[in-house]
Design an enzyme around this catalytic site. Structure first.
Site, PDB file in Angstrom:
ATOM      1  N   ASP A  61       0.850  -1.191   0.000  1.00 41.78           N
ATOM      2  CA  ASP A  61       0.000   0.000   0.000  1.00 41.78           C
ATOM      3  C   ASP A  61       0.886   1.242   0.000  1.00 41.78           C
ATOM      4  OD1 ASP A  61      -2.615   1.115  -0.005  1.00 41.78           O
ATOM      5  OD2 ASP A  61      -2.326   1.731   2.062  1.00 41.78           O
ATOM      6  N   TYR A  98       1.217   5.761  -0.471  1.00 45.55           N
ATOM      7  CA  TYR A  98       0.815   6.992   0.233  1.00 45.55           C
ATOM      8  C   TYR A  98       1.046   8.119  -0.773  1.00 45.55           C
ATOM      9  CZ  TYR A  98       0.761  10.009   4.502  1.00 45.55           C
ATOM     10  OH  TYR A  98       0.475  10.918   5.497  1.00 45.55           O
ATOM     11  N   HIS A 122      -3.831  14.209   0.677  1.00 44.57           N
ATOM     12  CA  HIS A 122      -4.032  13.347   1.849  1.00 44.57           C
ATOM     13  C   HIS A 122      -2.848  13.441   2.806  1.00 44.57           C
ATOM     14  CE1 HIS A 122      -5.051   9.909   4.328  1.00 44.57           C
ATOM     15  NE2 HIS A 122      -3.902   9.318   4.009  1.00 44.57           N
ATOM     16  N   ARG A 139       1.289  16.994  12.901  1.00 46.22           N
ATOM     17  CA  ARG A 139       2.512  17.798  13.078  1.00 46.22           C
ATOM     18  C   ARG A 139       2.178  19.260  12.816  1.00 46.22           C
ATOM     19  NH1 ARG A 139       3.997  13.587   9.870  1.00 46.22           N
ATOM     20  NH2 ARG A 139       4.106  14.931   8.034  1.00 46.22           N
ATOM     21  N   GLU A 168     -10.273   3.980   3.640  1.00 45.46           N
ATOM     22  CA  GLU A 168      -9.349   4.669   2.742  1.00 45.46           C
ATOM     23  C   GLU A 168      -9.775   4.338   1.324  1.00 45.46           C
ATOM     24  OE1 GLU A 168      -5.243   5.268   5.266  1.00 45.46           O
ATOM     25  OE2 GLU A 168      -5.278   3.726   3.706  1.00 45.46           O
ATOM     26  N   GLU A 195      -9.284   3.958  -2.293  1.00 47.66           N
ATOM     27  CA  GLU A 195      -8.072   3.749  -3.077  1.00 47.66           C
ATOM     28  C   GLU A 195      -8.378   3.055  -4.403  1.00 47.66           C
ATOM     29  OE1 GLU A 195      -4.659   2.146  -1.147  1.00 47.66           O
ATOM     30  OE2 GLU A 195      -5.297   2.761   0.868  1.00 47.66           O
ATOM     31  N   ASP A 222      -8.958   0.289   1.909  1.00 45.43           N
ATOM     32  CA  ASP A 222      -8.011  -0.201   2.910  1.00 45.43           C
ATOM     33  C   ASP A 222      -8.479   0.282   4.278  1.00 45.43           C
ATOM     34  OD1 ASP A 222      -5.744  -1.668   3.565  1.00 45.43           O
ATOM     35  OD2 ASP A 222      -4.505   0.121   3.686  1.00 45.43           O
ATOM     36  N   ARG A 279      -7.602   3.807  13.239  1.00 43.50           N
ATOM     37  CA  ARG A 279      -6.715   4.959  13.444  1.00 43.50           C
ATOM     38  C   ARG A 279      -6.132   5.020  14.846  1.00 43.50           C
ATOM     39  NH1 ARG A 279      -5.435   6.222   8.305  1.00 43.50           N
ATOM     40  NH2 ARG A 279      -7.274   6.764   7.071  1.00 43.50           N
ATOM     41  N   GLN A 289      -3.441   2.372  14.983  1.00 44.04           N
ATOM     42  CA  GLN A 289      -2.340   2.822  14.121  1.00 44.04           C
ATOM     43  C   GLN A 289      -1.512   3.910  14.799  1.00 44.04           C
ATOM     44  OE1 GLN A 289      -3.728   4.462  10.423  1.00 44.04           O
ATOM     45  NE2 GLN A 289      -1.671   4.867   9.633  1.00 44.04           N
ATOM     46  N   TYR A 339       2.513   2.917  15.148  1.00 42.39           N
ATOM     47  CA  TYR A 339       3.230   3.121  13.881  1.00 42.39           C
ATOM     48  C   TYR A 339       4.612   3.766  14.018  1.00 42.39           C
ATOM     49  CZ  TYR A 339       2.531   8.174  13.156  1.00 42.39           C
ATOM     50  OH  TYR A 339       2.583   9.548  13.241  1.00 42.39           O
ATOM     51  N   LYS A 359      -3.890  -1.781  10.136  1.00 37.08           N
ATOM     52  CA  LYS A 359      -4.260  -1.912   8.721  1.00 37.08           C
ATOM     53  C   LYS A 359      -4.507  -3.357   8.294  1.00 37.08           C
ATOM     54  CE  LYS A 359      -3.201   2.396   7.223  1.00 37.08           C
ATOM     55  NZ  LYS A 359      -4.053   3.265   6.410  1.00 37.08           N
ATOM     56  N   THR A 408      -8.690  -5.634   3.927  1.00 36.93           N
ATOM     57  CA  THR A 408      -8.615  -4.757   2.752  1.00 36.93           C
ATOM     58  C   THR A 408      -9.645  -5.285   1.762  1.00 36.93           C
ATOM     59  OG1 THR A 408      -6.247  -4.344   3.057  1.00 36.93           O
ATOM     60  CG2 THR A 408      -7.178  -3.895   0.875  1.00 36.93           C
ATOM     61  N   THR A 428      -4.631   6.447  -0.027  1.00 42.64           N
ATOM     62  CA  THR A 428      -5.877   7.213   0.027  1.00 42.64           C
ATOM     63  C   THR A 428      -5.911   8.276  -1.054  1.00 42.64           C
ATOM     64  OG1 THR A 428      -5.932   6.889   2.412  1.00 42.64           O
ATOM     65  CG2 THR A 428      -7.375   8.586   1.511  1.00 42.64           C
ATOM     66  N   GLU A 464      -9.750  12.573   7.512  1.00 44.40           N
ATOM     67  CA  GLU A 464      -9.680  13.920   6.936  1.00 44.40           C
ATOM     68  C   GLU A 464     -11.040  14.615   6.935  1.00 44.40           C
ATOM     69  OE1 GLU A 464      -7.061  13.879   3.159  1.00 44.40           O
ATOM     70  OE2 GLU A 464      -7.751  11.820   3.467  1.00 44.40           O
TER      71      GLU A 464
END
Length: 420
Positions: A133, A135, A140, A149, A206, A208, A240, A244, A247, A251, A260, A264, A354, A368
């Site tokens: 998978d 990114y 996104h 952040r 997600e 995709e 997917d 959250r 994760q 992660y 994850k 899927t 995503t 999001e």
């Protein structure tokens, strides 16, 4: 003459006489695998035409095709492994079988309805080898960066230099219509003193697009950008699912794992690349020079796809992500994941990551859309920040086709079942 006209009007309409503009017309012909109620254990390769699926193996046998044995299989893997020349020849044959009046008598009895009386059951159409998978959406990745952040740069320093990805779990790839059991795991909110264990409270989607590999490659030999069409059989819709809260706790520093790997979902149809020639578009402009193995400036065809995705929760549209905005292309992702010499296998599946656009209604995840639960969605059945038990998520999509037609990409649906 009136008697002849009356007999003509009474003749049942052929499943091959499609409504004008049907997105599953002869210009599309996606592949799947199905079984019938009278032979539930016998899986067969099929090709969708309108609201029916053609038994491709039986048609090939009836019409004396040299590809009869290849199509008379319980999965798409043998056809996918046969390579690009076989893909082209089989597609040309199938197009002739469903469009030529000379073949109607042989083909019509081999068409099975997708809905209603006598409807077939659709299965995962290929045996998944490895699953990766990516990114690849700048929108996104930037949204996620701003969320987690807020005082730093939205994108990590490597993001525009290589397609970031991770290896997932092929054994939990499931076909549309399969329930998704809410996963349990460790989670720890910032204010908590210690982690707790239990069902995920931030279950997400997600939206995709998945790319299915047909022709394998040799270990130690990278696949260049120009090898995309030689190795990728087609594309499929993919969801997917993501926990959250699990994760977020797990992660750092190695990336996604249990958040994850529980499920899927993929569509039951694989659309061949040839059906999407009219949907090829240039990707967004690059902000930094790319290393040669990723530099697609001089490639013969544009690397992106114009795909229009719709996300529904319990039947209500919540997002419409545009695939044309994806920064990294499927060809670049393939080149990157093999540049170290990693080999491809028939049935490898890799997800785009995503799909999100620049507008709020184009975001392909609840993370999001609700800004990590801050802004609830107003739905008929009540507000949603993340998925609740019983919620059903459906992704559908279409792409521009030849002569103004649309190419339907089917759907991928999953309903949330309570945690075990």
């Amino acid at each position: 003459m009136p008697e002849q006209s009356e007999r003509s009007e009474q003749r049942p309409r052929s499943p091959l006489d499609l409504a004008e503009g049907d997105p599953f017309g002869p210009h599309n012909l996606p592949y799947g695998v199905f079984s019938t109620a009278d032979e539930p254990a016998r899986r067969r390769v099929g090709v969708r035409i309108g609201g029916h699926v053609l038994d491709a193996g039986a048609a090939a046998h009836a019409l004396g095709s040299p590809y009869a044995d290849l199509l008379a299989q319980p999965s798409l893997n043998p056809l996918m492994a046969a390579g690009r020349t076989a893909w082209r020849d089989v597609r040309r044959a199938l197009t002739a079988w469903v469009t030529s009046p000379a073949h109607r008598a042989a083909v019509e009895p081999l068409l099975h309805p997708l809905d209603g009386p006598g409807a077939v059951t659709l299965h995962l159409p290929y045996e998944v080898a490895d699953y990766v998978d990516f990114y690849a959406s700048e929108h996104h990745a930037s949204n996620v960066g701003r969320m987690f952040r807020p005082d730093g740069e939205p994108l990590t320093p490597n993001w525009k230099h290589l397609p970031i990805g991770y290896h997932g779990r092929s054994g939990t790839v499931v076909v549309t219509g399969t329930d998704v059991v809410r996963p349990s795991g460790q989670r720890k909110a910032p204010q908590d003193a210690a982690p707790v264990f239990g069902p995920s409270t931030k279950l997400d989607i997600e939206a995709e697009v998945g790319f299915v590999v047909g022709t394998p490659s040799e270990l130690g030999r990278p696949v260049p950008l120009g090898g995309f069409r030689d190795h990728v059989f087609g594309l499929t819709l993919l969801n997917d699912w993501s926990a959250r809260d699990v994760q977020a706790w797990e992660y750092v520093p190695l990336g996604p794992f249990l958040g994850k790997s529980f499920a899927t979902s993929v569509a039951a149809w694989v659309t061949p690349l040839e059906a999407l020639d009219a949907a090829r578009v240039a990707p967004p402009a690059r902000d930094f020079p790319l290393l040669p193995y990723l530099d697609d400036a001089d490639e013969d065809e544009p690397g992106g796809f114009e795909l229009h995705i719709t996300v529904r929760i319990n039947g209500e549209v919540v997002a419409e992500p545009p695939f044309s905005t994806m920064y990294w292309t499927a060809a670049q992702q393939l080149a990157h994941m093999t540049v170290n010499g990693a080999s491809l296998r028939t049935g490898d599946l890799y997800g785009s990551g995503t799909v999100s656009g620049p507008e709020v209604h184009q975001r392909g995840s609840l993370l999001e859309l609700t800004w990590n639960g801050r802004d609830a969605l107003e739905l008929t059945g009540g507000k949603r920040t993340f998925l609740e038990d019983g919620d059903e998520v459906t992704l559908t999509a279409w792409a521009p086709g030849p002569d103004g037609l649309r190419v339907g990409l089917g759907e991928v649906t999953g309903r949330i079942a309570p945690a075990v």
